[in-house]
Design a protein around this motif. Structure first.
Motif, PDB file in Angstrom:
ATOM      1  N   GLY A 185       0.663  -1.351  -0.017  1.00  0.00           N
ATOM      2  CA  GLY A 185       0.096   0.042  -0.013  1.00  0.00           C
ATOM      3  C   GLY A 185       0.748   1.219   0.001  1.00  0.00           C
ATOM      4  O   GLY A 185       1.971   1.206  -0.185  1.00  0.00           O
ATOM      5  N   SER A 186       0.246   2.449   0.039  1.00  0.00           N
ATOM      6  CA  SER A 186       0.778   3.662   0.245  1.00  0.00           C
ATOM      7  C   SER A 186       0.790   4.092   1.631  1.00  0.00           C
ATOM      8  O   SER A 186      -0.178   4.193   2.148  1.00  0.00           O
ATOM      9  N   TRP A 187       2.061   4.574   1.833  1.00  0.00           N
ATOM     10  CA  TRP A 187       2.227   4.843   3.436  1.00  0.00           C
ATOM     11  C   TRP A 187       2.676   6.399   3.557  1.00  0.00           C
ATOM     12  O   TRP A 187       3.747   6.827   2.819  1.00  0.00           O
ATOM     13  N   LYS A 188       1.839   7.346   4.295  1.00  0.00           N
ATOM     14  CA  LYS A 188       2.240   8.499   4.458  1.00  0.00           C
ATOM     15  C   LYS A 188       3.283   8.826   5.599  1.00  0.00           C
ATOM     16  O   LYS A 188       2.800   8.402   6.687  1.00  0.00           O
ATOM     17  N   LEU A 189       4.183   9.669   5.434  1.00  0.00           N
ATOM     18  CA  LEU A 189       4.915  10.211   6.644  1.00  0.00           C
ATOM     19  C   LEU A 189       4.462  11.010   7.738  1.00  0.00           C
ATOM     20  O   LEU A 189       3.605  11.887   7.276  1.00  0.00           O
ATOM     21  N   ILE A 190       4.550  10.350   9.000  1.00  0.00           N
ATOM     22  CA  ILE A 190       3.640  11.007  10.041  1.00  0.00           C
ATOM     23  C   ILE A 190       4.714  11.860  10.991  1.00  0.00           C
ATOM     24  O   ILE A 190       4.563  12.965  11.353  1.00  0.00           O
ATOM     25  N   LYS A 191       5.797  11.133  11.275  1.00  0.00           N
ATOM     26  CA  LYS A 191       7.069  11.707  11.979  1.00  0.00           C
ATOM     27  C   LYS A 191       8.152  10.827  11.994  1.00  0.00           C
ATOM     28  O   LYS A 191       8.031   9.514  11.764  1.00  0.00           O
ATOM     29  N   SER A 192       9.223  11.399  12.324  1.00  0.00           N
ATOM     30  CA  SER A 192      10.488  10.537  12.530  1.00  0.00           C
ATOM     31  C   SER A 192      11.282  10.990  13.888  1.00  0.00           C
ATOM     32  O   SER A 192      10.838  12.294  14.595  1.00  0.00           O
ATOM     33  N   ALA A 193      12.078  10.119  14.277  1.00  0.00           N
ATOM     34  CA  ALA A 193      12.761  10.731  15.369  1.00  0.00           C
ATOM     35  C   ALA A 193      14.106  10.110  15.390  1.00  0.00           C
ATOM     36  O   ALA A 193      14.616   9.041  14.774  1.00  0.00           O
ATOM     37  N   ASN A 194      15.086  10.870  16.005  1.00  0.00           N
ATOM     38  CA  ASN A 194      16.510  10.510  16.408  1.00  0.00           C
ATOM     39  C   ASN A 194      16.594   9.984  17.862  1.00  0.00           C
ATOM     40  O   ASN A 194      15.901  10.612  18.608  1.00  0.00           O
ATOM     41  N   ILE A 195      17.292   8.699  18.131  1.00  0.00           N
ATOM     42  CA  ILE A 195      17.719   8.318  19.668  1.00  0.00           C
ATOM     43  C   ILE A 195      19.143   8.527  19.867  1.00  0.00           C
ATOM     44  O   ILE A 195      19.950   7.829  19.075  1.00  0.00           O
ATOM     45  N   TYR A 196      19.298   9.398  20.814  1.00  0.00           N
ATOM     46  CA  TYR A 196      20.835   9.608  20.946  1.00  0.00           C
ATOM     47  C   TYR A 196      21.615   8.672  22.229  1.00  0.00           C
ATOM     48  O   TYR A 196      20.807   7.999  22.770  1.00  0.00           O
ATOM     49  N   LYS A 197      22.992   8.814  22.166  1.00  0.00           N
ATOM     50  CA  LYS A 197      23.510   7.963  22.975  1.00  0.00           C
ATOM     51  C   LYS A 197      23.195   8.016  24.473  1.00  0.00           C
ATOM     52  O   LYS A 197      23.198   6.882  25.024  1.00  0.00           O
ATOM     53  N   LYS A 198      22.686   9.132  24.817  1.00  0.00           N
ATOM     54  CA  LYS A 198      22.300   9.114  26.312  1.00  0.00           C
ATOM     55  C   LYS A 198      20.781   8.716  26.284  1.00  0.00           C
ATOM     56  O   LYS A 198      20.020   9.163  27.214  1.00  0.00           O
ATOM     57  N   LYS A 199      20.156   8.085  25.388  1.00  0.00           N
ATOM     58  CA  LYS A 199      18.661   7.287  25.228  1.00  0.00           C
ATOM     59  C   LYS A 199      17.818   8.602  25.162  1.00  0.00           C
ATOM     60  O   LYS A 199      16.675   8.642  25.390  1.00  0.00           O
ATOM     61  N   LYS A 200      18.265   9.773  24.751  1.00  0.00           N
ATOM     62  CA  LYS A 200      17.222  10.933  24.643  1.00  0.00           C
ATOM     63  C   LYS A 200      16.665  10.785  23.099  1.00  0.00           C
ATOM     64  O   LYS A 200      17.263  10.426  22.367  1.00  0.00           O
ATOM     65  N   THR A 201      15.444  10.804  23.230  1.00  0.00           N
ATOM     66  CA  THR A 201      14.879  10.803  21.871  1.00  0.00           C
ATOM     67  C   THR A 201      14.167  12.114  21.253  1.00  0.00           C
ATOM     68  O   THR A 201      13.372  12.677  22.137  1.00  0.00           O
ATOM     69  N   VAL A 202      14.545  12.477  20.156  1.00  0.00           N
ATOM     70  CA  VAL A 202      13.978  13.968  19.448  1.00  0.00           C
ATOM     71  C   VAL A 202      13.057  13.564  18.597  1.00  0.00           C
ATOM     72  O   VAL A 202      13.544  12.929  17.522  1.00  0.00           O
ATOM     73  N   GLU A 203      11.866  13.996  18.614  1.00  0.00           N
ATOM     74  CA  GLU A 203      10.905  13.605  17.342  1.00  0.00           C
ATOM     75  C   GLU A 203      10.751  14.886  16.348  1.00  0.00           C
ATOM     76  O   GLU A 203      10.988  15.895  16.928  1.00  0.00           O
ATOM     77  N   HIS A 204      10.641  14.543  15.278  1.00  0.00           N
ATOM     78  CA  HIS A 204      10.725  15.500  13.987  1.00  0.00           C
ATOM     79  C   HIS A 204       9.411  15.183  13.483  1.00  0.00           C
ATOM     80  O   HIS A 204       9.382  14.491  12.520  1.00  0.00           O
ATOM     81  N   PRO A 205       8.309  16.279  13.416  1.00  0.00           N
ATOM     82  CA  PRO A 205       7.403  16.375  12.429  1.00  0.00           C
ATOM     83  C   PRO A 205       7.799  16.641  11.142  1.00  0.00           C
ATOM     84  O   PRO A 205       8.538  17.561  10.988  1.00  0.00           O
TER      85      PRO A 205
END
Length: 161
Positions: free
Chosen positions: A28-48
């Motif tokens: 099927g066709s998938w629309k991008l909703i969000k992405s995120a990076n997970i850093y060494k100190k386990k911090k997650t930063v989401e990016h719309p």
């Protein structure tokens, strides 16, 4: 008699083979909703996604191929545009255990770069198979990203067809 024996053997072989009647949830066709990076100190930063990039689509077809419809903003005009259709294509197949092998082909000018993404990515479906999360573990795969500060990332898509 030999012909009948061979015919019967072929019929038994095909009648005993596994039949797939269910549609794979990846198709099927998938629309991008969000992405995120997970850093060494386990911090997650989401990016719309930006307004243009939110029109990006991951399109998986029944025949085991896919096309990434990449939409981005033209820095000079501010208009959204689609990268050439053959910029990011490839193939996919289901691995034993339910995960996927994705082979990407990126086309830059006159060169093709082929990347097979396999064991370190995890594909998780949610919301009645209408949401897809692709998790990339860079530490596990031995890939370094952004000076080895980012250890993983994920992208969430929503099915649109």
């Amino acid at each position: 008699m030999k012909n009948y024996t061979i015919l019967i053997a072929i019929l038994i072989l095909f009648s005993c083979s596994e039949k797939t009647t269910e549609k794979d949830p990846l198709i099927g066709s998938w629309k991008l909703i969000k992405s995120a990076n997970i850093y060494k100190k386990k911090k997650t930063v989401e990016h719309p996604p930006s307004p243009c990039f939110s029109e990006t689509r991951f399109i998986f077809k029944k025949d085991g191929t896919f096309h990434y419809k990449w939409i981005e903003k033209n820095k000079e005009t501010g208009e959204c545009y689609e990268k050439p259709k053959d910029f990011w294509t490839g193939s996919w197949k289901v691995k034993k255990g339910g995960n996927y092998v994705i082979t990407n082909i990126f086309k830059y000018s006159k060169e093709n770069i082929v990347v097979s993404i396999d064991s370190t990515n995890t594909y998780t479906f949610a919301d009645n198979n209408n949401r897809l999360k692709i998790y990339n573990d860079f530490e596990k795969s031995g890939t370094s990203v952004l000076d080895e500060v980012v250890i993983a990332d994920y992208v969430i898509y929503e099915k649109v067809d």
